[in-house]
Every structure is written in C-alpha cells, then in structure tokens.
Write an enzyme that holds these catalytic residues in place. Structure first.
Site, PDB file in Angstrom:
ATOM      1  N   VAL A  51       0.857  -1.192   0.000  1.00 20.71           N
ATOM      2  CA  VAL A  51       0.000   0.000   0.000  1.00 20.71           C
ATOM      3  C   VAL A  51       0.895   1.245   0.000  1.00 20.71           C
ATOM      4  CG1 VAL A  51      -1.773   1.307   1.220  1.00 20.71           C
ATOM      5  CG2 VAL A  51      -1.851  -1.206   1.219  1.00 20.71           C
ATOM      6  N   ILE A  86      -7.955  -3.939   4.582  1.00 15.62           N
ATOM      7  CA  ILE A  86      -6.859  -4.655   3.926  1.00 15.62           C
ATOM      8  C   ILE A  86      -6.117  -5.533   4.923  1.00 15.62           C
ATOM      9  CG2 ILE A  86      -5.189  -2.756   4.193  1.00 15.62           C
ATOM     10  CD1 ILE A  86      -5.501  -5.307   1.283  1.00 15.62           C
ATOM     11  N   GLY A 320     -10.423   0.901  -2.221  1.00 19.00           N
ATOM     12  CA  GLY A 320      -8.982   1.026  -2.440  1.00 19.00           C
ATOM     13  C   GLY A 320      -8.228   0.165  -1.450  1.00 19.00           C
ATOM     14  N   GLU A 321      -7.049   0.619  -1.050  1.00 20.75           N
ATOM     15  CA  GLU A 321      -6.180  -0.074  -0.092  1.00 20.75           C
ATOM     16  C   GLU A 321      -5.596  -1.377  -0.629  1.00 20.75           C
ATOM     17  OE1 GLU A 321      -8.224  -0.819   3.586  1.00 20.75           O
ATOM     18  OE2 GLU A 321      -8.912   1.245   3.827  1.00 20.75           O
ATOM     19  N   GLY A 322      -5.980  -1.785  -1.843  1.00 21.17           N
ATOM     20  CA  GLY A 322      -5.577  -3.086  -2.356  1.00 21.17           C
ATOM     21  C   GLY A 322      -6.539  -4.193  -1.979  1.00 21.17           C
TER      22      GLY A 322
END
Length: 354
Positions: A51, A86, A320-322
């Site tokens: 990240v 995440i 988001g954040e992966g």
C-alpha cells in the site's frame, strides 16, 4: 513444427478431468500465469500487497474531497495497527502486507511505526495553481517504487498487488485517465470517499479547470510530465513498482481505480522503454496483469473497457487499499493449483469425450 508454451499449457488444461472450459476464468488465469512465469508448472510464492500512501495539495482546498487531508496519515497508522479492511483480508488469506510512505504530510519517524520510509515530500503541491511536483520528483518516486519491488522480489515473492491511500487521489487518477484515454474528465469523475451531488459537481468543475490549465490533452504520450502536473507521489511510486514487477516476471494483480491510473502511467513508460529495445516478450505491461475487480468508482468500468480487459470480481467495492487484489489472489492460487494438482483423463483412467 515445435509446440509453443501456450499450446503446451492449453493442452494440459484441456485434458484435466473436466469438460472443456468447465473451470471458466480459472482456466484463463492458469494459462496466463504459466505464460508470465514461462513454465507449465507456475507457482505462487509469498504473495504481497503493498500500500503506497501520499498526500495531495489539492485536498487542502476541500474542492474535491469529502474528508480532510489528515485522514491519510490516520489511515496509515490504522494499517500499521492492523485495523483496516486490507489488514483483515491479508490476515485471512495469509498475504504479506507492507505500507509505504511515498509522501504523506506527516512525520512517521517522530512516532516510529512499521512503515517503509520512501517519502519524496510532505504531499504534492496544489495543481490548481502549479504543477503537483517537479519532473525530478516524479522520476525519483518512480525509481523508489522500482527499488521497493526489487527488494520484495529478492525475498522470494513472485505475486504482488498494489493498494493506495491518499485523500484527493481519485482526482489525480481521474485527470490521468482522461488525458491518456482521450476522453472527457466528466467520464471518469466520481464521488471518491463520499461526495454529495453539489460536491461532485464542484469536483467536476475543478478538475476540468485543472485539465485546461495544464493542457493535459497534449500529455497523453508524456507520462512523466503528466505525473509531474497532476500526479500524486503514491501514484508515481506505484508506477515504478509496476515496471519493476514486470521486469521480475511477477504476477501483478491490479486493484481498483487509482491503481489502474498508475498502471496507465507505467504502461506508457514501459512502451517507451520497449521502443528503445528493452527486451520483453510482452506486447504491453498490461499483458502481465490480472485485473482483480471492477471498482464502483465512476469511470473504472469505462477505463477497463477502454483497455479491453475483464476483471475477476464485481462486488460494488470502492475502498482502495488493495482490498480487491487481496480478494483476487486466492482465486489465482486456485487456478495455479488446479493446473498443477488436478488429474488428467489419462492419469486418472477416466474416459475422455470422443
């Protein structure tokens, strides 16, 4: 006539104990992973999510964001302390998570935490008034992204996904996508972290003003200059990370809206380097990527369609954040496992279809 690797892989896949195509997209992933690793027996080793976090000068104006800039640093600390989505998904699927300070407007060294310090600056400048960063800073961020992934690859990781955190970064991503795809800004402008209708219209108007001020329509083939005008440090660093990951023949899992914008920058740089005789068996960097999911952020589906790619998941996510990449990696592991472990008709003594 010699049999190509693709033909060998397809033969293996087709002769597993199942009807042709019965494992759907998993069969495509198995083929792609074999081609990326250049083997009929691909493996997934030490998968990582990285990240990248950075702040954006435009966020201080409040014109494009619902949350204050300080949330970027607060969320980085949340990642470090294990409390974000995440973290939950990485723990569940045994993925290694690392967080990179690419340019957060906060000094993490004053309160030592487990963050990779790659800070280019304390946030970018306000691109409504001037370029977000210098060309030198953009190049520096790209090189740091390359270096981080080089070290991760050396540790044994061969499958990697990227995430991001940065209040205001959907705006940078919107401008990058618009410039590279040659489509209007409004096509890619979404609500980000939760804008209401009036705020969304203000964001559209602001980004259109930025697009015209920096003449972004002329920068579609100048990715580093485009980064310098409107990018974030985390987007630039992620672009470098993509470039090193493809060099290392890693399986790259693309997350959502902002990570796709970084991929567009990386691919434009990759194509320029390839044109300068950089050896690569892949036509584009995108051939090396598996797309995790369709983000619910406005414009992501459009850019995926523009790229001609089909993501694995569509869950209405836009965090988001992966997080999308973290959910997709177990599917990739399943594809590799069936390729390596599932019996063939011959080995199992099962009659094939005549």
């Amino acid at each position: 006539m010699s049999i190509t690797l693709q033909q060998q892989l397809q033969h293996i896949i087709d002769h597993k104990t199942k009807p042709l195509g019965a494992l759907g997209r998993l069969e495509e992933i198995a083929l792609q992973t074999g081609l990326i690793q250049q083997t009929t027996k691909p493996v997934i080793q030490q998968p990582h999510i990285i990240v990248f976090a950075g702040d954006h000068g435009i966020a201080k104006t409040g014109l494009v964001n619902a949350y204050p800039q300080e949330v970027t640093a607060q969320m980085v600390l949340n990642f470090v302390h294990g409390g974000a989505a995440i973290n939950v998904f990485c723990r569940q699927h045994r993925l290694t998570l690392q967080v990179v300070d690419a340019g957060v407007n906060f000094d993490f060294t004053s309160n030592p935490v487990d963050v990779i310090n790659a800070k280019i600056g304390y946030g970018t400048k306000n691109y409504l008034e001037e370029p977000a960063m210098s060309t030198y800073e953009a190049i520096q961020a790209i090189e740091k992204g390359r270096s981080i992934v080089n070290q991760i690859a050396a540790s044994g990781c061969n499958c990697i996904g990227f995430g991001e955190m940065g209040i205001g970064n959907t705006s940078s991503a919107t401008l990058i996508m618009s410039a590279i795809a040659g489509l209007p800004v409004v096509e890619f402008t979404g609500r980000g972290a939760g804008l209401d209708n009036d705020q969304l219209q203000k964001k559209i108007d602001t980004l259109q003003q930025v697009y015209e001020k920096h003449a972004l329509n002329k920068l579609s083939q100048q990715p580093i200059e485009l980064l310098a005008r409107v990018g974030g440090f985390e987007i630039a660093m992620m672009a470098g990370a993509y470039l090193e990951a493809v060099k290392q023949k890693m399986i790259i899992v693309v997350d959502g809206f902002i990570t796709t914008a970084a991929l567009l920058i990386a691919n434009a740089i990759f194509m320029a380097e390839k044109h300068k005789s950089l050896v690569s068996e892949f036509t584009t960097l995108i051939d090396h990527c598996i797309f995790a999911h369709t983000s619910h952020e406005a414009g992501h589906e459009k850019i995926l369609r523009h790229l001609g790619v089909a993501p694995l998941l569509s869950l209405g996510m836009r965090l988001g954040e992966g997080t999308g990449a973290a959910l997709a990696i177990p599917m990739i592991q399943s594809a590799v496992n069936f390729l390596n472990e599932m019996a063939s008709f011959e080995s199992a003594g099962v009659s094939n279809k005549e």
